[in-house]
Design a protein around this motif. Structure first.
Motif, short mmCIF file in Angstrom:
data_model
loop_
_atom_site.label_atom_id
_atom_site.label_comp_id
_atom_site.label_asym_id
_atom_site.label_seq_id
_atom_site.Cartn_x
_atom_site.Cartn_y
_atom_site.Cartn_z
N GLU A 1 0.81 -1.22 0.00
CA GLU A 1 0.00 0.00 0.00
C GLU A 1 0.84 1.27 0.00
N GLN A 2 1.96 1.27 0.74
CA GLN A 2 2.78 2.48 0.81
C GLN A 2 3.44 2.77 -0.53
N ALA B 1 0.73 4.16 -2.95
CA ALA B 1 0.41 5.56 -2.70
C ALA B 1 1.36 6.48 -3.47
N GLN C 1 -4.41 -5.61 -2.18
CA GLN C 1 -3.12 -5.06 -2.58
C GLN C 1 -2.94 -5.14 -4.10
#
Length: 421
Positions: free
Chosen positions: A149-150, A153, A189
């Motif tokens: 997820e990071q 982003a 994800q």
């Protein structure tokens, strides 16, 4: 071991039967034979123990049944989860391309996502979700997981070199491409990546093979592919027109840009004409006829411009003809400005009475009208140009009615009329 009922008679030898006495078939004999068999197998149990064994067997059967039921339920849950994921990614792709879920355009194709389209490890999923093909344009939406997820982003911003989506290989050498992440599902994800390919080569091929690459600080980190993307049929509607376009000193100066020592070019007018307008799901195209390069160089006095070069400055191979390169560059760029000016404020009109000003339609690139990649320079220098406007979302040809340029409305033929002709 299985026994037949007749096996119980194996111990009976007498030819007569004493009905008043004890026989091998009495309840006592049967019990004795049964207990003897249990003893032989080392499982001598009391009736109470036998009852306990039976109850444990029932409990095991019940537990096994519950386990099977749980597995079936989990499979249904996984199927429902996969369906939910699939619908989510498909909806995201439709929204990004402006496709109606109820009435999608013919150029839009959605694919079955049961199996990977790329030869990846089992823990990596690479799925071709949908495509939109339009003559010299190909859009492909590819779902990739897992993507943390990071990282997703950062990728969603499409502006940082820390993490980027790129292509490490593509089977179409004459095409250009653009990649961006358009959606992300944190629950699975999964990142939805749009690949945009453009080039004339797409008119002659049936598929494009490419490999997606996730880069970290401009260095490859993960590769996904190869991915095979079908090139499907598309429709185009076109109309002949006769729209004048002028090229003047102002356009020459605009092509010169911010370079110092702008030459004193006299006023001139070189005339060209837009001869055809075409529209397909992926772009609007205009064909422009102008004087040839040599003729324009005389009309614009570009041949009279003096190019000053430091005689001690080393020239790279192919740069010796500086004057010729200068004239060719100003020829193409000045006509770019001429076309932008002639088409300023043009609008696409729809059958429902609405319209869109082309300059204001969202697009992926800064320029409004540009010559497509793969354009043959010799054709341009002969005075035959093509300019295309590429919107961010698709055009629905069945809804398009006309295009307005400089106050004049030019009506498109219907799709059926175009096909029949």
């Amino acid at each position: 071991m299985k026994y037949n009922i007749s096996d119980l008679l194996d111990t009976y030898l007498d030819e007569s039967v004493d009905l008043d006495g004890s026989t091998p078939l009495s309840s006592a004999a049967i019990k004795e034979l049964t207990m003897s068999k249990i003893t032989q197998e080392g499982l001598r149990k009391t009736p109470r123990q036998i009852e306990c064994i039976t109850q444990r067997h029932i409990r095991k059967l019940l537990a096994r049944s519950l386990l099977i039921a749980a597995i079936i339920v989990s499979l249904f849950c996984l199927t429902a989860f996969a369906i939910k994921f699939s619908l989510s990614m498909r909806d995201a792709a439709r929204i990004d391309m402006g496709i109606s879920a109820g009435t999608p355009i013919p150029e839009w194709t959605e694919y079955n996502d049961v199996e990977n389209t790329a030869e990846e490890p089992k823990d990596v999923q690479v799925t071709l979700m949908s495509t939109m093909c339009a003559e010299e344009r190909l859009y492909a939406y590819i779902a990739i997981s897992p993507v943390p997820e990071q990282i997703a982003a950062i990728l969603a911003e499409n502006s940082s070199p820390e993490y980027e989506w790129d292509l490490s290989g593509m089977s179409t050498a004459g095409c250009t491409f653009h990649t961006e992440q358009t959606s992300y599902d944190p629950e699975t994800q999964t990142a939805l990546v749009k690949v945009f390919v453009r080039g004339e080569e797409l008119r002659q091929i049936e598929q494009v093979e490419l490999t997606l690459e996730l880069t970290h600080n401009l260095k490859p980190e993960e590769r996904y592919g190869p991915i095979v993307i079908p090139v499907t049929q598309s429709q185009t509607i076109s109309i002949p027109v006769d729209i004048p376009v002028e090229n003047t000193k102002a356009h020459f100066e605009a092509a010169w840009g911010l370079r110092p020592e702008m030459p004193d070019v006299p006023d001139y007018v070189s005339e060209g004409r837009i001869t055809q307008i075409a529209i397909c799901a992926g772009y609007i195209e205009v064909e422009l006829e102008t004087p040839s390069l040599s003729q324009w160089a005389i009309e614009s006095n570009a041949e009279q411009v003096e190019i000053h070069v430091d005689p001690e400055m080393p020239l790279a191979p192919g740069m010796e003809d500086i004057k010729g390169r200068f004239i060719r560059s100003k020829f193409r760029i000045s006509w770019d400005f001429s076309v932008d000016e002639a088409l300023q404020g043009a609008s696409v009109n729809y059958k429902d009475g609405t319209s869109d000003v082309i300059d204001e339609i969202p697009r992926d690139f800064a320029g409004i009208w540009s010559q497509p990649s793969g354009t043959t320079p010799d054709t341009v220098y002969e005075g035959k140009h093509r300019y295309q406007f590429t919107p961010k979302q698709a055009f629905d040809l069945s809804a398009a009615e006309s295009i307005t340029i400089d106050g004049t409305k030019y009506f498109f033929p219907t799709i059926m009329e175009e096909i029949d002709s």
